[in-house]
Scaffold this motif. Structure first.
Motif, PDB file in Angstrom:
ATOM      1  N   ARG A 313      28.892 124.720 -36.915  1.00 46.09           N
ATOM      2  CA  ARG A 313      28.386 125.388 -38.112  1.00 46.09           C
ATOM      3  C   ARG A 313      29.310 125.145 -39.311  1.00 46.09           C
ATOM      4  O   ARG A 313      28.855 124.832 -40.417  1.00 46.09           O
ATOM      5  CB  ARG A 313      28.260 126.888 -37.847  1.00 46.09           C
ATOM      6  N   ASN A 314      30.614 125.271 -39.086  1.00 41.32           N
ATOM      7  CA  ASN A 314      31.571 125.090 -40.173  1.00 41.32           C
ATOM      8  C   ASN A 314      31.600 123.631 -40.641  1.00 41.32           C
ATOM      9  O   ASN A 314      31.672 123.342 -41.843  1.00 41.32           O
ATOM     10  CB  ASN A 314      32.970 125.515 -39.703  1.00 41.32           C
ATOM     11  N   VAL A 315      31.514 122.701 -39.695  1.00 44.59           N
ATOM     12  CA  VAL A 315      31.510 121.278 -40.046  1.00 44.59           C
ATOM     13  C   VAL A 315      30.239 120.929 -40.820  1.00 44.59           C
ATOM     14  O   VAL A 315      30.286 120.192 -41.820  1.00 44.59           O
ATOM     15  CB  VAL A 315      31.644 120.412 -38.774  1.00 44.59           C
ATOM     16  N   ALA A 316      29.096 121.441 -40.387  1.00 44.99           N
ATOM     17  CA  ALA A 316      27.845 121.178 -41.088  1.00 44.99           C
ATOM     18  C   ALA A 316      27.892 121.727 -42.511  1.00 44.99           C
ATOM     19  O   ALA A 316      27.389 121.094 -43.457  1.00 44.99           O
ATOM     20  CB  ALA A 316      26.677 121.795 -40.325  1.00 44.99           C
ATOM     21  N   LYS A 317      28.502 122.881 -42.672  1.00 42.02           N
ATOM     22  CA  LYS A 317      28.639 123.472 -44.006  1.00 42.02           C
ATOM     23  C   LYS A 317      29.504 122.578 -44.897  1.00 42.02           C
ATOM     24  O   LYS A 317      29.213 122.398 -46.086  1.00 42.02           O
ATOM     25  CB  LYS A 317      29.265 124.868 -43.883  1.00 42.02           C
ATOM     26  N   TYR A 318      30.556 122.011 -44.303  1.00 44.36           N
ATOM     27  CA  TYR A 318      31.413 121.102 -45.082  1.00 44.36           C
ATOM     28  C   TYR A 318      30.625 119.869 -45.514  1.00 44.36           C
ATOM     29  O   TYR A 318      30.703 119.451 -46.679  1.00 44.36           O
ATOM     30  CB  TYR A 318      32.623 120.679 -44.240  1.00 44.36           C
ATOM     31  N   TYR A 319      29.872 119.277 -44.592  1.00 44.28           N
ATOM     32  CA  TYR A 319      29.088 118.086 -44.933  1.00 44.28           C
ATOM     33  C   TYR A 319      28.104 118.384 -46.065  1.00 44.28           C
ATOM     34  O   TYR A 319      27.934 117.575 -46.988  1.00 44.28           O
ATOM     35  CB  TYR A 319      28.316 117.586 -43.714  1.00 44.28           C
ATOM     36  N   ALA A 320      27.450 119.531 -45.989  1.00 46.21           N
ATOM     37  CA  ALA A 320      26.460 119.887 -47.012  1.00 46.21           C
ATOM     38  C   ALA A 320      27.092 120.033 -48.393  1.00 46.21           C
ATOM     39  O   ALA A 320      26.471 119.718 -49.414  1.00 46.21           O
ATOM     40  CB  ALA A 320      25.748 121.178 -46.619  1.00 46.21           C
ATOM     41  N   GLY A 321      28.334 120.491 -48.430  1.00 43.93           N
ATOM     42  CA  GLY A 321      29.001 120.706 -49.708  1.00 43.93           C
ATOM     43  C   GLY A 321      29.809 119.525 -50.206  1.00 43.93           C
ATOM     44  O   GLY A 321      30.338 119.559 -51.316  1.00 43.93           O
ATOM     45  N   HIS A 322      29.921 118.469 -49.392  1.00 40.78           N
ATOM     46  CA  HIS A 322      30.746 117.313 -49.769  1.00 40.78           C
ATOM     47  C   HIS A 322      29.974 116.020 -49.467  1.00 40.78           C
ATOM     48  O   HIS A 322      30.339 115.261 -48.546  1.00 40.78           O
ATOM     49  CB  HIS A 322      32.084 117.325 -49.011  1.00 40.78           C
ATOM     50  N   PRO A 323      28.907 115.750 -50.204  1.00 38.47           N
ATOM     51  CA  PRO A 323      28.084 114.562 -49.920  1.00 38.47           C
ATOM     52  C   PRO A 323      28.846 113.248 -50.040  1.00 38.47           C
ATOM     53  O   PRO A 323      28.600 112.312 -49.270  1.00 38.47           O
ATOM     54  CB  PRO A 323      26.954 114.657 -50.949  1.00 38.47           C
ATOM     55  N   GLU A 324      29.786 113.165 -50.982  1.00 39.86           N
ATOM     56  CA  GLU A 324      30.523 111.909 -51.145  1.00 39.86           C
ATOM     57  C   GLU A 324      31.403 111.636 -49.923  1.00 39.86           C
ATOM     58  O   GLU A 324      31.441 110.512 -49.403  1.00 39.86           O
ATOM     59  CB  GLU A 324      31.385 111.967 -52.412  1.00 39.86           C
ATOM     60  N   ARG A 325      32.091 112.668 -49.454  1.00 41.62           N
ATOM     61  CA  ARG A 325      32.947 112.509 -48.265  1.00 41.62           C
ATOM     62  C   ARG A 325      32.086 112.227 -47.038  1.00 41.62           C
ATOM     63  O   ARG A 325      32.472 111.418 -46.176  1.00 41.62           O
ATOM     64  CB  ARG A 325      33.780 113.784 -48.055  1.00 41.62           C
ATOM     65  N   THR A 326      30.924 112.856 -46.953  1.00 40.55           N
ATOM     66  CA  THR A 326      30.012 112.614 -45.831  1.00 40.55           C
ATOM     67  C   THR A 326      29.551 111.161 -45.823  1.00 40.55           C
ATOM     68  O   THR A 326      29.488 110.523 -44.770  1.00 40.55           O
ATOM     69  CB  THR A 326      28.790 113.548 -45.928  1.00 40.55           C
ATOM     70  N   LEU A 327      29.260 110.632 -47.011  1.00 40.52           N
ATOM     71  CA  LEU A 327      28.841 109.237 -47.108  1.00 40.52           C
ATOM     72  C   LEU A 327      29.963 108.301 -46.675  1.00 40.52           C
ATOM     73  O   LEU A 327      29.718 107.265 -46.029  1.00 40.52           O
ATOM     74  CB  LEU A 327      28.410 108.928 -48.540  1.00 40.52           C
ATOM     75  N   GLN A 328      31.199 108.651 -46.994  1.00 42.12           N
ATOM     76  CA  GLN A 328      32.335 107.834 -46.564  1.00 42.12           C
ATOM     77  C   GLN A 328      32.448 107.816 -45.033  1.00 42.12           C
ATOM     78  O   GLN A 328      32.733 106.776 -44.424  1.00 42.12           O
ATOM     79  CB  GLN A 328      33.633 108.373 -47.179  1.00 42.12           C
ATOM     80  N   ILE A 329      32.207 108.954 -44.409  1.00 32.26           N
ATOM     81  CA  ILE A 329      32.266 109.035 -42.947  1.00 32.26           C
ATOM     82  C   ILE A 329      31.136 108.235 -42.324  1.00 32.26           C
ATOM     83  O   ILE A 329      31.321 107.551 -41.311  1.00 32.26           O
ATOM     84  CB  ILE A 329      32.228 110.516 -42.501  1.00 32.26           C
ATOM     85  N   LEU A 330      29.946 108.293 -42.934  1.00 30.98           N
ATOM     86  CA  LEU A 330      28.830 107.494 -42.441  1.00 30.98           C
ATOM     87  C   LEU A 330      29.112 105.996 -42.611  1.00 30.98           C
ATOM     88  O   LEU A 330      28.720 105.186 -41.754  1.00 30.98           O
ATOM     89  CB  LEU A 330      27.548 107.871 -43.179  1.00 30.98           C
ATOM     90  N   GLN A 331      29.777 105.632 -43.697  1.00 29.30           N
ATOM     91  CA  GLN A 331      30.150 104.230 -43.899  1.00 29.30           C
ATOM     92  C   GLN A 331      31.085 103.763 -42.789  1.00 29.30           C
ATOM     93  O   GLN A 331      30.929 102.659 -42.250  1.00 29.30           O
ATOM     94  CB  GLN A 331      30.805 104.062 -45.264  1.00 29.30           C
ATOM     95  N   GLN A 332      32.045 104.614 -42.420  1.00 32.25           N
ATOM     96  CA  GLN A 332      32.939 104.266 -41.319  1.00 32.25           C
ATOM     97  C   GLN A 332      32.163 104.148 -40.016  1.00 32.25           C
ATOM     98  O   GLN A 332      32.414 103.252 -39.207  1.00 32.25           O
ATOM     99  CB  GLN A 332      34.036 105.320 -41.185  1.00 32.25           C
TER     100      GLN A 332
END
Length: 483
Positions: A313-332
């Motif tokens: 739940r906490n990780v999902a909340k972070y992803y929702a609030g940080h789209p740029e960082r989430t995109l970087q993780i998806l790129q990796q």
């Protein structure tokens, strides 16, 4: 069934098996070294596991070990059990001989290739091309080693091949449908229960069965067989998952620990801001880059103070609030997917004379091309997926329904598995993303095959109708010529 098709299928099976066995054993056997997780499957056959860490060589023979218990669920255990029993019948003293396991899996892969080729409504020449393409996928160096290993990816690859072959056969009529149903059941039970990640196949499998429609079948004639397959696979999967740790729930906290301290807070970005966004104290920096079992965080007082934050739940909340960082993780994650080969897992036995972590590249066609594109990450993977999706849509529009179904079945699983591993596991990204790369490549093969024309049906010869013989009465008969 026509005897000509059966002979052709048997020929494809024999040739495929021969090619796979040569690829497996010549000039020396190849497999995949244990990454430290092999003990979970070795417990089931009483085999001795070595060190719980990534190994640089393949142990092709496992002797008896200390009794242990594992709640890990994987259909790979069924293949291991059969290999263990067959090995002892053949005179092996090992509890698990990976040479026997590899030979068994090669035979099952050959069955899958032959069944899939028979299911395709293509000319003989194009069927042979299909067989070659399928063998290039199954024998690819990124995937093949797992067929002789104590890891569970091999069961996932095998199950997906058998499922697609079975679904294609179920589009045919006559006895082929029933053989397809049987193959689909076996493939689904093996593929769906291979790993916790492959449980994602369940909704896609249900959808694929719902779309199966043999030519000329309507009403109950269409639905009876798919419903029977669904009931058997559903009941079997429920039984399998009830005898262990469903979806490997015991590893959820470990996965979230790796997501937080390997993916999100990796020490390469704004560490303090990321810790604050996750609700973690600055002291949590000491866990960055450390594995769950290496760090043993459950023994640390600081960790237990914020343990509730290491949650999905906490990780999902972070992803929702940080789209740029989430995109970087998806790129990796995309780069890991295309890399294809975990660098720390060797392909050969210690007696091979090769250095530690030596890997084989006998069949590098698909994985070699993907590795070249790996630096591009999402910029290569997403367009490739879109290209495959376009081919699947085209197949539906061109009345090649069976190709469209298997293309989207594999593609949607690949996309879902990609997101699951990239955002929800955080460690061993290259190895975990193999279950993304394999269905992507297999979907690409079926997308290519969907462009091949259907064979021209030769019209059946029509017998000319004979005019009825008209009886001629003597009164109207011409007199015989006088000689």
């Amino acid at each position: 069934m026509r005897s000509r098709e059966l002979r052709f299928g048997l020929g494809v099976f024999v040739l495929s098996l021969g090619v796979l066995l040569v690829r497996f054993l010549v000039p020396r056997p190849v497999g995949m070294a244990d990454n430290g997780d092999g003990w979970r499957l070795l417990c089931g056959v009483g085999g001795r596991h070595f060190e719980l860490k990534s190994e640089f060589y393949v142990h092709f023979s496992y002797g008896p070990g200390t009794p242990c218990k594992s709640s890990y669920i994987s259909s790979q255990a069924w293949l291991d059990w059969f290999a263990s029993k067959l090995g002892k019948v053949l005179g092996s003293s090992a509890e698990l001989n990976l040479l026997v396991l590899g030979a068994i899996t090669c035979a099952l892969v050959a069955v899958g290739v032959a069944a899939t080729v028979l299911a395709l409504d293509l000319s003989t020449r194009n069927r042979l091309i299909a067989a070659v393409l399928l063998l290039l996928v199954m024998a690819d160096s990124a995937f093949f080693g797992y067929f002789a290993s104590v890891l569970s990816e091999g069961a996932g690859f095998l199950g997906m091949l058998l499922m697609t072959g079975g679904l294609l056969l179920m589009h045919r009529t006559g006895a082929w449908r029933y053989w397809g149903a049987a193959l689909t059941v076996v493939g689904a039970l093996v593929g769906i229960n291979a790993k916790s990640q492959t449980l994602l196949l369940i909704p896609l499998f249900v959808l694929a069965l719902a779309l199966v429609k043999p030519l000329g079948k309507r009403g109950w004639a269409r639905w009876t067989l798919p419903l029977g397959v669904l009931v058997i696979v559903g009941a079997g999967t429920a039984v399998v998952q009830s005898h262990g740790d469903p979806a490997n729930a015991g590893y959820r906290e470990a996965n979230m620990f790796h997501v937080v301290f390997d993916s999100i807070v990796d020490g390469k970005h704004d560490t303090d801001a990321d810790l604050a966004a996750l609700g973690l104290p600055p002291s949590a920096k000491k866990f960055i880059g450390k594995g769950w079992w290496e760090a043993s965080p459950w023994t640390d007082a600081d960790y237990n103070g914020f343990r509730d934050k290491i949650s999905r739940r906490n990780v999902a909340k972070y992803y929702a609030g940080h789209p740029e960082r989430t995109l970087q993780i998806l790129q990796q994650g995309a780069q890991d997917t295309l890399t294809a080969r975990p660098s720390r897992l060797g392909s050969f036995a210690e007696t091979s004379g090769l250095p530690p972590m030596a890997q084989e590249y006998r069949v590098p066609v698909f994985s070699g091309l993907s590795a070249l594109a790996a630096p591009l990450g999402l910029f290569a993977l997403v367009p490739f997926w879109l290209l495959i999706a376009w081919a699947g849509i085209r197949a539906f529009r061109r009345r090649k329904r069976e190709f469209g179904i298997v293309v989207f079945f594999l593609l949607l699983f690949a996309v879902g598995q990609f997101g699951l591993s990239a955002l929800g596991e955080g460690v061993e990204g290259v190895k975990h993303q193999l279950l993304t790369l394999f269905p992507t490549v297999l979907a690409f093969v079926f997308a290519v095959l969907s462009f091949f024309p259907r064979p021209v049906q030769e019209p059946e010869p029509v017998e000319e109708e004979q005019e009825p013989v008209t009886e001629v009465f003597d009164a109207f008969r011409e007199p015989d010529a006088v000689h």
